[in-house]
Scaffold this active site. Structure first.
Site, PDB file in Angstrom:
ATOM      1  CG  ASP A   1       9.445  62.291  36.040  1.00 45.74           C
ATOM      2  OD1 ASP A   1       9.314  62.674  37.483  1.00 45.74           O
ATOM      3  OD2 ASP A   1      10.416  63.259  35.765  1.00 45.74           O
TER       4      ASP A   1
ATOM      5  CB  ALA B   1      10.649  55.551  32.567  1.00 46.30           C
ATOM      6  NE  ARG B   2      10.314  57.416  38.976  1.00 44.43           N
ATOM      7  CZ  ARG B   2      10.849  58.935  39.276  1.00 44.43           C
ATOM      8  NH1 ARG B   2      10.528  59.662  39.437  1.00 44.43           N
ATOM      9  NH2 ARG B   2      11.853  58.194  40.567  1.00 44.43           N
TER      10      ARG B   2
ATOM     11  NE  ARG C   1      12.075  65.568  41.836  1.00 47.20           N
ATOM     12  CZ  ARG C   1      11.201  65.195  41.605  1.00 47.20           C
ATOM     13  NH1 ARG C   1      10.091  65.398  42.047  1.00 47.20           N
ATOM     14  NH2 ARG C   1      11.146  63.506  41.299  1.00 47.20           N
TER      15      ARG C   1
ATOM     16  CB  SER D   1      17.748  64.212  33.422  1.00 51.65           C
ATOM     17  OG  SER D   1      17.565  64.451  34.672  1.00 51.65           O
TER      18      SER D   1
ATOM     19  CG  HIS E   1       4.774  55.017  21.703  1.00 51.91           C
ATOM     20  ND1 HIS E   1       5.100  54.895  21.364  1.00 51.91           N
ATOM     21  CD2 HIS E   1       6.711  55.404  20.948  1.00 51.91           C
ATOM     22  CE1 HIS E   1       5.731  53.697  20.142  1.00 51.91           C
ATOM     23  NE2 HIS E   1       6.246  54.124  20.942  1.00 51.91           N
TER      24      HIS E   1
ATOM     25  CB  ALA F   1      21.528  63.617  36.462  1.00 50.73           C
TER      26      ALA F   1
ATOM     27  CG  ASN G   1      15.987  66.790  41.423  1.00 48.70           C
ATOM     28  OD1 ASN G   1      16.154  66.921  40.026  1.00 48.70           O
ATOM     29  ND2 ASN G   1      16.370  65.092  41.585  1.00 48.70           N
ATOM     30  N   PRO G   2      17.107  70.960  41.556  1.00 52.35           N
ATOM     31  CG  PRO G   2      15.256  72.999  41.786  1.00 52.35           C
ATOM     32  CD  PRO G   2      16.917  72.214  42.298  1.00 52.35           C
ATOM     33  CB  VAL G   3      16.614  68.264  36.880  1.00 53.70           C
ATOM     34  CG1 VAL G   3      15.305  68.084  36.031  1.00 53.70           C
ATOM     35  CG2 VAL G   3      17.885  67.704  35.882  1.00 53.70           C
TER      36      VAL G   3
ATOM     37  N   GLY H   1      25.419  66.893  43.807  1.00 50.01           N
ATOM     38  CA  GLY H   1      25.021  68.279  44.630  1.00 50.01           C
ATOM     39  C   GLY H   1      24.744  67.593  46.132  1.00 50.01           C
TER      40      GLY H   1
ATOM     41  CG  HIS I   1      12.180  65.253  37.148  1.00 46.33           C
ATOM     42  ND1 HIS I   1      11.941  64.492  37.178  1.00 46.33           N
ATOM     43  CD2 HIS I   1      13.348  65.577  38.458  1.00 46.33           C
ATOM     44  CE1 HIS I   1      12.283  63.296  38.407  1.00 46.33           C
ATOM     45  NE2 HIS I   1      13.242  64.325  38.952  1.00 46.33           N
TER      46      HIS I   1
END
Length: 312
Positions: free
Chosen positions: A145, A147-148, A85, A140, A165, A115, A117-119, A76, A172
């Site tokens: 996000d 994970a961040r 995005r 994805s 958690h 994966a 974007n915009p996903v 892409g 996204h």
């Protein structure tokens, strides 16, 4: 597991490297419009394989996707500095209209992992172009996000991010929702845990973490032009859940028949991922503010999806 990756740019190459070094994929085929580029990336990664696992990485064409259990789409237009995005939408719909039918023709039983974007929108576009069941088209989404979010929380609390958690749901992108109300560590709600550790989640701390998570991509793009290591890790994690039939709960973007009264839209929710792709979707309880924000995010994705689907 044999994995195909369409798009040998920074994200595609980093994903192939992650899959090889973690031993998730037995064979990888890289496909790109620039055959010279895909050959170079595949060969370079193949030379790293002896230091990890005896796996194979090759470049090829769409015909070489035959037999792939998973095909990851990273192809892409790149997100430019200062570009959102959703600005990418029209360009990437045209690209997908060309590549998705070729993927389907050569890997008709695969699970597609998106994966590009915009996903969330591209997940809906892929669903329409492929004709695949909703269980076999996965974006994805907010896996990165999330994970961040967990990373920032872990750093603040002095706890491993893997022991936190807490999820990011919805788009996204700019309207994503950081879910503070139901996050925990060691079964202890985040705010209580923070107080126990003498690291309170003040409004100032929460604002800083929200900004770090929500605007991470823009900051990274400003510094080095693109994001790829983080999303490569997330894509590798999705593939791992599929190949091991793990039934892992991951915040990925999938098609929902209805969510908060809005029908037929792809956004991220906690999703059970295994061999068949999507096994189930969970709808956690949120507080009133988070529920309102999530509804706005879903409404935004629905509107953009309708725009994108009209382009096909």
């Amino acid at each position: 597991m044999k994995v195909g990756i369409v798009g040998a740019g920074s994200v595609g190459a980093a994903t192939a490297f992650a899959l090889i070094m973690r031993g998730v994929a037995r064979k990888i085929t890289l496909v790109d419009i620039d055959a010279k580029k895909s050959y170079a990336e595949a060969t370079d990664i193949a030379h790293a394989a002896p230091f990890a696992y005896a796996n194979k990485v090759k470049s090829g064409d769409f015909e070489d996707l035959c037999g792939c259990e998973v095909v990851i789409i990273t192809a892409g237009a790149n997100q430019k500095k200062g570009e959102t995005r959703t600005d990418l939408l029209e360009r990437n719909v045209k690209i997908f209209a060309n590549i998705i039918p070729k993927v389907v023709e050569n890997a008709p039983t695969s699970t597609l992992v998106i994966a590009t974007n915009p996903v969330d929108i591209m997940t809906e576009v892929t669903l329409k172009l492929s004709g695949f069941p909703v269980t076999r088209v996965i974006g994805s989404g907010t896996i990165l996000d999330t994970a961040r979010f967990r990373t920032d929380l872990g750093y603040h609390l002095g706890v491993s991010p893997k022991s936190i958690h807490a999820n990011v749901l919805g788009e996204h992108g700019d309207s994503e929702v950081l879910c503070w109300s139901n996050g925990d560590g060691g079964t202890i709600p985040l705010h209580e845990l923070a107080l126990d550790l003498n690291k309170p989640l003040t409004d100032e701390v929460k604002k800083r973490i929200d900004d770090d998570v929500r605007n991470a991509a823009y900051k990274i793009i400003d510094g080095k032009g693109a994001t790829f290591y983080g999303i490569a890790g997330g894509l590798c994690r999705i593939c791992q859940a599929i190949t091991t039939n793990e039934y892992a709960i991951l915040t990925v973007s999938t098609h929902h028949k209805e969510i908060l009264g809005i029908k037929d839209v792809s956004v991220s929710m906690p999703t059970i991922i295994g061999k068949r792709g999507v096994h189930n979707v969970l709808y956690p309880k949120l507080d009133e503010k988070e529920t309102s924000a999530l509804k706005k995010s879903v409404e935004k994705m629905k509107q953009l999806s309708e725009t994108a689907l009209a382009m096909i």
